[in-house]
Design an enzyme around this catalytic site. Sequence first.
Site, mmCIF file in Angstrom:
data_model
loop_
_atom_site.group_PDB
_atom_site.id
_atom_site.type_symbol
_atom_site.label_atom_id
_atom_site.label_comp_id
_atom_site.label_asym_id
_atom_site.label_seq_id
_atom_site.Cartn_x
_atom_site.Cartn_y
_atom_site.Cartn_z
ATOM 1 N N ALA A 72 0.849 -1.181 0.000
ATOM 2 C CA ALA A 72 0.000 0.000 0.000
ATOM 3 C C ALA A 72 0.894 1.243 0.000
ATOM 4 O O ALA A 72 2.053 1.181 0.388
ATOM 5 C CB ALA A 72 -0.895 -0.005 1.224
ATOM 6 N N GLY A 118 -0.154 -5.232 0.760
ATOM 7 C CA GLY A 118 -1.416 -5.259 0.017
ATOM 8 C C GLY A 118 -1.288 -6.057 -1.275
ATOM 9 O O GLY A 118 -2.257 -6.655 -1.748
ATOM 10 N N GLU A 121 -1.800 -9.515 -0.389
ATOM 11 C CA GLU A 121 -3.206 -9.707 -0.017
ATOM 12 C C GLU A 121 -4.086 -9.881 -1.258
ATOM 13 O O GLU A 121 -5.034 -10.670 -1.247
ATOM 14 C CB GLU A 121 -3.690 -8.535 0.846
ATOM 15 C CG GLU A 121 -3.036 -8.555 2.233
ATOM 16 C CD GLU A 121 -3.514 -7.426 3.127
ATOM 17 O OE1 GLU A 121 -3.181 -6.267 2.800
ATOM 18 O OE2 GLU A 121 -4.208 -7.695 4.107
ATOM 19 N N GLU A 143 3.925 -5.411 6.955
ATOM 20 C CA GLU A 143 3.231 -4.335 7.686
ATOM 21 C C GLU A 143 3.702 -4.195 9.122
ATOM 22 O O GLU A 143 3.772 -3.091 9.665
ATOM 23 C CB GLU A 143 1.719 -4.581 7.669
ATOM 24 C CG GLU A 143 1.041 -4.300 6.340
ATOM 25 C CD GLU A 143 1.092 -5.468 5.369
ATOM 26 O OE1 GLU A 143 1.865 -6.419 5.629
ATOM 27 O OE2 GLU A 143 0.386 -5.416 4.353
#
Length: 742
Positions: A72, A118, A121, A143
């Site tokens: 992200a 992300g 993910e 993260e």
Amino acid sequence: MDGSNSKDALSIEKRADGVFVIRMDVPGEAVNTLRASFAKDFAEVFGAIEHDPACKAIVFTSGKKSGFIAGADIAMLKDVKSAHEASELARTGQKAMDRIEAFRVPVVAAIHGAALGGGLEVALACHGRVASDDKKTKLGLPEVMLGVLPGAGGTQRLPRLVPIQTALDMLLTGKQIDAKKAKKLGLVDEVVPQPILIEVACKLALSLANEGRAGKERGAPSKKLEGLEAVQEAALTRTPLGRKFLFDQAQKQLLAKSRGNYPGPERILEVVEKGLADGFVAGLDAEARAFGELVVSPQASQLMNIFFAQNALKKDNGVSDASVKAREVTRVGMLGAGLMGGGIAYVTATIAGLPVRLKDKDPEGVARGLGHVRGLVEGRVKRKRLTRQEANEQLALVTGTTDDATMKGCEVVIEAVFEDLALKHKVLAATEAVGGPEVIFASNTSSIPITQIAEGSSHPETVIGMHYFSPVDKMPLLEIITTAKTAPWVTATCVELGKKQGKTVIVVNDGTGFYTSRILGPLMNEAAFVLSEGVKIEDIDQALVDWGFPVGPITLLDEVGIDVAAKVGPIMLAEFGDRMTAPPGFEKLLADKRYGRKNERGFYLYGKGKTSKDKKVDPSIYPLLGLEPKKHLPADEIAQRCALLMVNEAAHCFGEGILRSARDGDIGAIFGLGFPPFRGGPFRYVDTIGAKEIVRRLERFRDRLGVRFSPAPVLVEMAKTGQSFHGDKPIQPGGFPRKKKS
Ligand code: NAI
């Protein structure tokens, strides 16, 4: 964050075989990152093909050569104002992932390059994953390193795809794994060479379609566990007792490391457990809430600051004029093949990929140095990080010599010979005789001012300090030291070389102890003062470990060498005066031949079978120092006394202009000395507590314990004006030059 350039980020190629290939290529960016707008983009693209009968299956991939999706956009997180806003961001991401997972036809991720955060993910939400076998391909959920957790379903999908222990390990460490390992763990279905990646992914997608796998049951693992493994996994994840055992253990291990200073990993455990106990949807809800709270936590804020500082340093050429270019380095000379020389040769050859001439005074020294490099390379072969051929190629880059003449052709010569000014001058003269006026001579001295070394040069503009940390292959920092005469191109060239060696590089101005050794001195000294008052050694070390340092100061003293510290102490005292005075009695340690771990005689007991974890204090140390370890001081007071003196010395360095910026001072302390990352570094720490309060604490200690606690002039000034080291209008370095002693 407006997502204006992510509008055209997704494109669709409709293949004749019925596979639609969706490519992500965020325009104008070197790598794909996920922004707030990506959920809308995903919805649009998937919406457009929802009812297209020609679409039998989907392959999701990146249109960038650089990688899949790097994560992200962190700047977006930094801008978030409230926990609620951050939670909503997570929920939006979760919905986008749900949409992929519940899509009418199967979606397969084709991964080449980084699939991180992300990015992973997205891949986890797909129904299958194919990865390229390229070295660049890395999968991970980093993260936790930014103080947060994966907020788009990662904490729920990963534990359903791979064994729980593996999932927790990846989530709690943020480690990145390569494609081969990912296949072994069941994280990807296939690993193939990059040129056939899309073809194989399309095939997999079609075969999943034929099996009717679309809209599959949520979280079905791609690799079925069998036998004992399957039983263990079920016992740990599906029974309340198993879960209690698993998460209690994990929590215990975590707290032993984090000392409760990092809420990120604790929340990860909590939301994974929630999902296993109460189901996927409850897990997602817990994930979104925890994500929100973590994003606005002070710890995450500091860890993100470090991330941004590191990125800024990657772009910094180390001099005030950004247009100064580094010169090309094609070959590096390394003088001294000892502990440091061997390590520097290793990172130069294996990470920077440059040829190194490794010189020592005699063949034995050369052999030792080459053996050191070989040992490190072979270790990587054993751990399967390198192939035999790659190892041979790396080893071929390092050649040994005892002859100065062979340094010809090296644009940079780094020296790590014994710590002796006359010897440094001798090897400097020899280097210049062979290398000519433009050869860069970089000293790895730990304590001799570079200006003094440069005095032996006929062209001091090419003399510089490159201060590496031991062990060089592991320590991330390189402290580059410039003198008033060092030419900007020389600095820029060495900064570039350091980055190529994989280091985070800060540039500081010359001065006794440079920056890192100088600020470490007062902390260690204060630990010695606390000890001299009769506080137990374990209590002192424990206090600083609890405060967030990786090891305590007395352990560190044993590691660095009591003899080395004893040599540096008087130099610091002569230069900086009273505040560097050591407590009396410590000379007895040297008289007793206690040098620390190196001769297995120090504050702690060493010897066979003693690991650093179970080491015990040597009880004979107290009578030797004439002490009875009976005094109790609160841990916080011990930590404050030691840490504040490090912070205060850092402020002196800032005021005197040793540092170019507070950013460099924070990064230097964190990466060089292990200053607690969640506190952001000495300067961020001052900004958090407030200069006024720091000065008040220092003055209280000064009144009780002595002048070594006198606050640095820059702190006093900031306490008056309310300025800070970071922020919109930060105070500038160099405003408080040191008055030279007469
Ligand atoms: P070391 O004793 O392991 O290695 C020094 C090497 O230099 C020896 O192999 C020696 O044979 C060689 N040498 C001596 N004279 C030479 C000459 N004329 N030409 C070529 N080689 C010669 O010492 P270490 O620990 O590697 O330290 C080297 C330098 O790095 C010192 O200046 C030290 O202060 C500095 N340093 C050491 C750190 C550490 O943690 N050990 C950390 C940062 C800097």
